[in-house]
Motif scaffolding. Structure first.
Motif, PDB file in Angstrom:
ATOM      1  N   ALA A   1       1.947 -18.972 -17.832  1.00 37.03           N
ATOM      2  CA  ALA A   1       2.447 -18.227 -16.671  1.00 37.03           C
ATOM      3  C   ALA A   1       2.102 -16.766 -16.890  1.00 37.03           C
ATOM      4  CB  ALA A   1       3.950 -18.412 -16.528  1.00 37.03           C
ATOM      5  N   GLU A   2       1.279 -16.239 -16.010  1.00 39.75           N
ATOM      6  CA  GLU A   2       0.793 -14.878 -16.196  1.00 39.75           C
ATOM      7  C   GLU A   2       1.280 -13.987 -15.069  1.00 39.75           C
ATOM      8  OE1 GLU A   2      -3.489 -12.978 -17.300  1.00 39.75           O
ATOM      9  OE2 GLU A   2      -3.355 -13.971 -15.357  1.00 39.75           O
ATOM     10  N   SER A   3       1.568 -12.743 -15.408  1.00 43.17           N
ATOM     11  CA  SER A   3       2.022 -11.783 -14.417  1.00 43.17           C
ATOM     12  C   SER A   3       1.285 -10.465 -14.645  1.00 43.17           C
ATOM     13  CB  SER A   3       3.531 -11.615 -14.575  1.00 43.17           C
ATOM     14  OG  SER A   3       4.005 -10.752 -13.611  1.00 43.17           O
ATOM     15  N   ILE A   4       0.639  -9.983 -13.605  1.00 44.13           N
ATOM     16  CA  ILE A   4      -0.173  -8.771 -13.727  1.00 44.13           C
ATOM     17  C   ILE A   4       0.304  -7.749 -12.711  1.00 44.13           C
ATOM     18  CG2 ILE A   4      -2.486  -7.876 -13.123  1.00 44.13           C
ATOM     19  CD1 ILE A   4      -3.670 -10.212 -14.614  1.00 44.13           C
ATOM     20  N   GLU A   5       0.307  -6.500 -13.109  1.00 46.92           N
ATOM     21  CA  GLU A   5       0.690  -5.447 -12.163  1.00 46.92           C
ATOM     22  C   GLU A   5      -0.271  -4.262 -12.286  1.00 46.92           C
ATOM     23  OE1 GLU A   5       4.991  -3.983 -11.041  1.00 46.92           O
ATOM     24  OE2 GLU A   5       4.197  -2.710 -12.632  1.00 46.92           O
ATOM     25  N   TYR A   6      -0.739  -3.784 -11.148  1.00 46.86           N
ATOM     26  CA  TYR A   6      -1.510  -2.530 -11.100  1.00 46.86           C
ATOM     27  C   TYR A   6      -0.693  -1.545 -10.278  1.00 46.86           C
ATOM     28  CZ  TYR A   6      -5.844  -5.175 -12.272  1.00 46.86           C
ATOM     29  OH  TYR A   6      -6.805  -5.954 -12.855  1.00 46.86           O
ATOM     30  N   THR A   7      -0.361  -0.408 -10.871  1.00 47.32           N
ATOM     31  CA  THR A   7       0.349   0.619 -10.107  1.00 47.32           C
ATOM     32  C   THR A   7      -0.309   1.974 -10.325  1.00 47.32           C
ATOM     33  OG1 THR A   7       1.834   0.916 -11.980  1.00 47.32           O
ATOM     34  CG2 THR A   7       2.677  -0.393 -10.155  1.00 47.32           C
ATOM     35  N   GLU A   8      -0.057   2.861  -9.380  1.00 52.50           N
ATOM     36  CA  GLU A   8      -0.552   4.218  -9.560  1.00 52.50           C
ATOM     37  C   GLU A   8       0.099   4.815 -10.797  1.00 52.50           C
ATOM     38  OE1 GLU A   8      -1.644   7.432  -6.399  1.00 52.50           O
ATOM     39  OE2 GLU A   8       0.517   7.495  -6.692  1.00 52.50           O
ATOM     40  N   HIS A   9      -0.687   5.503 -11.605  1.00 54.00           N
ATOM     41  CA  HIS A   9      -0.154   6.120 -12.821  1.00 54.00           C
ATOM     42  C   HIS A   9       0.911   7.151 -12.438  1.00 54.00           C
ATOM     43  CE1 HIS A   9       0.020   8.309 -16.594  1.00 54.00           C
ATOM     44  NE2 HIS A   9      -0.657   7.321 -17.155  1.00 54.00           N
ATOM     45  N   PRO A  10       2.084   7.094 -13.072  1.00 50.97           N
ATOM     46  CA  PRO A  10       3.201   7.950 -12.623  1.00 50.97           C
ATOM     47  C   PRO A  10       2.905   9.454 -12.722  1.00 50.97           C
ATOM     48  CG  PRO A  10       3.741   6.787 -14.678  1.00 50.97           C
ATOM     49  CD  PRO A  10       2.470   6.184 -14.140  1.00 50.97           C
ATOM     50  N   SER A  11       2.130   9.879 -13.728  1.00 42.35           N
ATOM     51  CA  SER A  11       1.904  11.323 -13.853  1.00 42.35           C
ATOM     52  C   SER A  11       0.468  11.726 -13.498  1.00 42.35           C
ATOM     53  CB  SER A  11       2.248  11.790 -15.268  1.00 42.35           C
ATOM     54  OG  SER A  11       1.503  11.039 -16.200  1.00 42.35           O
TER      55      SER A  11
ATOM     56  N   THR B   1      -0.559  -3.677 -16.306  1.00 43.73           N
ATOM     57  CA  THR B   1       0.303  -4.397 -17.238  1.00 43.73           C
ATOM     58  C   THR B   1       0.062  -5.893 -17.064  1.00 43.73           C
ATOM     59  OG1 THR B   1       1.968  -2.717 -16.806  1.00 43.73           O
ATOM     60  CG2 THR B   1       2.681  -4.621 -18.075  1.00 43.73           C
ATOM     61  N   GLN B   2      -0.153  -6.567 -18.153  1.00 38.37           N
ATOM     62  CA  GLN B   2      -0.409  -8.004 -18.120  1.00 38.37           C
ATOM     63  C   GLN B   2       0.573  -8.684 -19.065  1.00 38.37           C
ATOM     64  OE1 GLN B   2      -4.185  -8.983 -19.917  1.00 38.37           O
ATOM     65  NE2 GLN B   2      -4.394 -10.861 -18.725  1.00 38.37           N
ATOM     66  N   GLN B   3       1.277  -9.690 -18.541  1.00 43.46           N
ATOM     67  CA  GLN B   3       2.208 -10.427 -19.392  1.00 43.46           C
ATOM     68  C   GLN B   3       1.962 -11.918 -19.221  1.00 43.46           C
ATOM     69  OE1 GLN B   3       6.352  -8.696 -19.711  1.00 43.46           O
ATOM     70  NE2 GLN B   3       5.721  -7.861 -17.743  1.00 43.46           N
ATOM     71  N   ALA B   4       2.152 -12.655 -20.285  1.00 43.02           N
ATOM     72  CA  ALA B   4       1.973 -14.102 -20.173  1.00 43.02           C
ATOM     73  C   ALA B   4       2.940 -14.817 -21.092  1.00 43.02           C
ATOM     74  CB  ALA B   4       0.543 -14.487 -20.531  1.00 43.02           C
ATOM     75  N   ALA B   5       3.371 -15.985 -20.627  1.00 41.68           N
ATOM     76  CA  ALA B   5       4.186 -16.870 -21.464  1.00 41.68           C
ATOM     77  C   ALA B   5       3.393 -18.161 -21.635  1.00 41.68           C
ATOM     78  CB  ALA B   5       5.518 -17.143 -20.789  1.00 41.68           C
TER      79      ALA B   5
ATOM     80  N   PRO C   1       0.818  -1.217   0.000  1.00 38.02           N
ATOM     81  CA  PRO C   1       0.000   0.000   0.000  1.00 38.02           C
ATOM     82  C   PRO C   1       0.854   1.270   0.000  1.00 38.02           C
ATOM     83  CG  PRO C   1      -0.032  -1.033   2.182  1.00 38.02           C
ATOM     84  CD  PRO C   1       0.745  -1.949   1.271  1.00 38.02           C
ATOM     85  N   LYS C   2       2.124   1.148   0.422  1.00 39.27           N
ATOM     86  CA  LYS C   2       2.975   2.339   0.465  1.00 39.27           C
ATOM     87  C   LYS C   2       3.395   2.745  -0.943  1.00 39.27           C
ATOM     88  CE  LYS C   2       4.665   1.357   5.073  1.00 39.27           C
ATOM     89  NZ  LYS C   2       5.225   0.012   5.331  1.00 39.27           N
ATOM     90  N   SER C   3       3.853   1.766  -1.734  1.00 40.88           N
ATOM     91  CA  SER C   3       4.271   2.104  -3.100  1.00 40.88           C
ATOM     92  C   SER C   3       3.098   2.010  -4.074  1.00 40.88           C
ATOM     93  CB  SER C   3       5.397   1.171  -3.547  1.00 40.88           C
ATOM     94  OG  SER C   3       4.909  -0.142  -3.696  1.00 40.88           O
ATOM     95  N   LYS C   4       1.906   1.662  -3.553  1.00 40.41           N
ATOM     96  CA  LYS C   4       0.707   1.518  -4.387  1.00 40.41           C
ATOM     97  C   LYS C   4       0.968   0.599  -5.580  1.00 40.41           C
ATOM     98  CE  LYS C   4      -1.559   5.599  -2.745  1.00 40.41           C
ATOM     99  NZ  LYS C   4      -2.213   6.863  -2.981  1.00 40.41           N
ATOM    100  N   THR C   5       1.365  -0.619  -5.245  1.00 42.63           N
ATOM    101  CA  THR C   5       1.643  -1.625  -6.263  1.00 42.63           C
ATOM    102  C   THR C   5       0.940  -2.919  -5.896  1.00 42.63           C
ATOM    103  OG1 THR C   5       3.832  -0.658  -6.538  1.00 42.63           O
ATOM    104  CG2 THR C   5       3.494  -2.812  -7.509  1.00 42.63           C
ATOM    105  N   LEU C   6       0.270  -3.493  -6.855  1.00 46.78           N
ATOM    106  CA  LEU C   6      -0.344  -4.811  -6.691  1.00 46.78           C
ATOM    107  C   LEU C   6       0.188  -5.708  -7.802  1.00 46.78           C
ATOM    108  CD1 LEU C   6      -2.525  -7.090  -6.370  1.00 46.78           C
ATOM    109  CD2 LEU C   6      -4.198  -5.498  -7.260  1.00 46.78           C
ATOM    110  N   THR C   7       0.820  -6.817  -7.440  1.00 50.90           N
ATOM    111  CA  THR C   7       1.268  -7.755  -8.474  1.00 50.90           C
ATOM    112  C   THR C   7       0.608  -9.112  -8.233  1.00 50.90           C
ATOM    113  OG1 THR C   7       3.186  -8.431  -7.166  1.00 50.90           O
ATOM    114  CG2 THR C   7       3.543  -6.687  -8.751  1.00 50.90           C
ATOM    115  N   MET C   8       0.295  -9.802  -9.318  1.00 48.44           N
ATOM    116  CA  MET C   8      -0.294 -11.135  -9.229  1.00 48.44           C
ATOM    117  C   MET C   8       0.415 -12.035 -10.225  1.00 48.44           C
ATOM    118  SD  MET C   8      -4.375 -10.523  -8.990  1.00 48.44           S
ATOM    119  CE  MET C   8      -4.564  -9.554 -10.456  1.00 48.44           C
ATOM    120  N   ASP C   9       0.970 -13.132  -9.710  1.00 46.53           N
ATOM    121  CA  ASP C   9       1.610 -14.115 -10.587  1.00 46.53           C
ATOM    122  C   ASP C   9       0.814 -15.395 -10.527  1.00 46.53           C
ATOM    123  OD1 ASP C   9       3.968 -12.670 -11.480  1.00 46.53           O
ATOM    124  OD2 ASP C   9       4.551 -12.704  -9.373  1.00 46.53           O
TER     125      ASP C   9
END
Lengths: 81, 186
Positions: B107-117, B125-129, B86-94
């Motif tokens: 294998a999927e990897s998802i990340e939700y982060t606060e928009h930088p600007s 961001t969603q990535q999968a192999a 919650p401090k860096s406002k990052t959620l990752t799911m593998d």
């Protein structure tokens, strides 16, 4: 709210989820990390463990945890070693 | 192996998106997700990061030809590990599938982060192999192509579904805030 893999666990799951979702928004995101729903989780988890065994998913999970343990060691909490 | 990547911006703040993420299912766009179970969950005492292990039960529609090749019904079990800081406002799911991996692994990897600007928005961001397993090695490229297409479709559908979940979530949050305000003023 989503169902549980064990149909008989769905009630317990939804009670736990309701508690967790409230805690997540009202406590965790505001900096209070003291857990609040542990008793509900214990009941729900006990039910799910039976369902996992019945469907023989428990062994698959045990194998997966060998490769990639939970909690993951990547974080800084590897002080037990 | 096929690699997949998708990036999207949600017009909602990270705290709301991360809360709604726990309530993503069921939604009418993702009827293939049959059940979601929390297996383990804890807050790391030294970092304050919430880590959760979940089991997701998926019943996918697959062409009969593939079911015949596999000689099986198509219930998939997926293990997911998420971390929320919650401090860096990052959620990752593998996540990775536990079953049928001799046919295919995703294998999927998802990340939700606060928009930088734009802090009122959330970057996704969603990535999968995707790799065909040993049992389908002969048809690897066929199977991987099919699966990558299906993955793309599910990703699009999933995004649409999550947008609706977010909209409903906002309506509910506003209603409950209004209730609390009227209760406080009465």
């Amino acid at each position: 709210m989503s169902s549980s893999i064990g149909t008989e666990c769905t009630d317990l799951k939804q009670k736990y989820d309701t508690c967790f979702n409230k805690w997540y928004s009202e406590k965790f995101l505001k900096g209070d990390t003291t857990p609040e729903c542990e008793d509900l989780f214990k009941d729900y988890k006990a039910c799910v463990m039976v369902a996992l065994k019945e469907k023989q998913i428990d062994t698959l999970l045990a194998d997966a945890r060998k490769e990639s343990p939970f909690p993951p060691p990547s974080s800084s909490s590897n002080s037990e070693a | 192996m096929k690699l997949f990547k998708s990036v999207h911006t949600y017009d909602y703040p990270w705290s709301l998106v991360s809360a709604a993420n726990w309530q993503k299912y069921p939604n009418e766009h993702c009827s293939h997700v049959y059940a979601v179970d929390v297996l383990d969950r804890r807050v790391e005492p030294d970092t304050g990061v919430l880590i959760t292990e979940r089991l997701i039960t998926v019943k996918q529609n697959v062409p009969t030809i593939i079911l015949k090749l596999m000689g099986t019904g198509y219930t998939q079990y997926v293990r997911e590990i998420s971390r929320i800081d919650p401090k860096s406002k990052t959620l990752t799911m593998d996540s990775i599938n536990l079953t049928l991996s001799s046919y295919m692994s995703v294998a999927e990897s998802i990340e939700y982060t606060e928009h930088p600007s734009e802090p009122g928005k959330t970057q996704f961001t969603q990535q999968a192999a995707i790799s065909a397993g040993t049992k389908l090695a002969r048809w690897a490229s066929l199977v991987e192509d099919f699966s990558a297409k299906r993955f793309q479709q599910n990703a699009d559908i999933g995004r649409e579904g999550f947008n609706q979940v977010l909209q409903r979530f906002v309506v509910r949050a506003e209603a409950s805030a209004a209730n609390q305000a009227s209760a406080a003023s009465s």
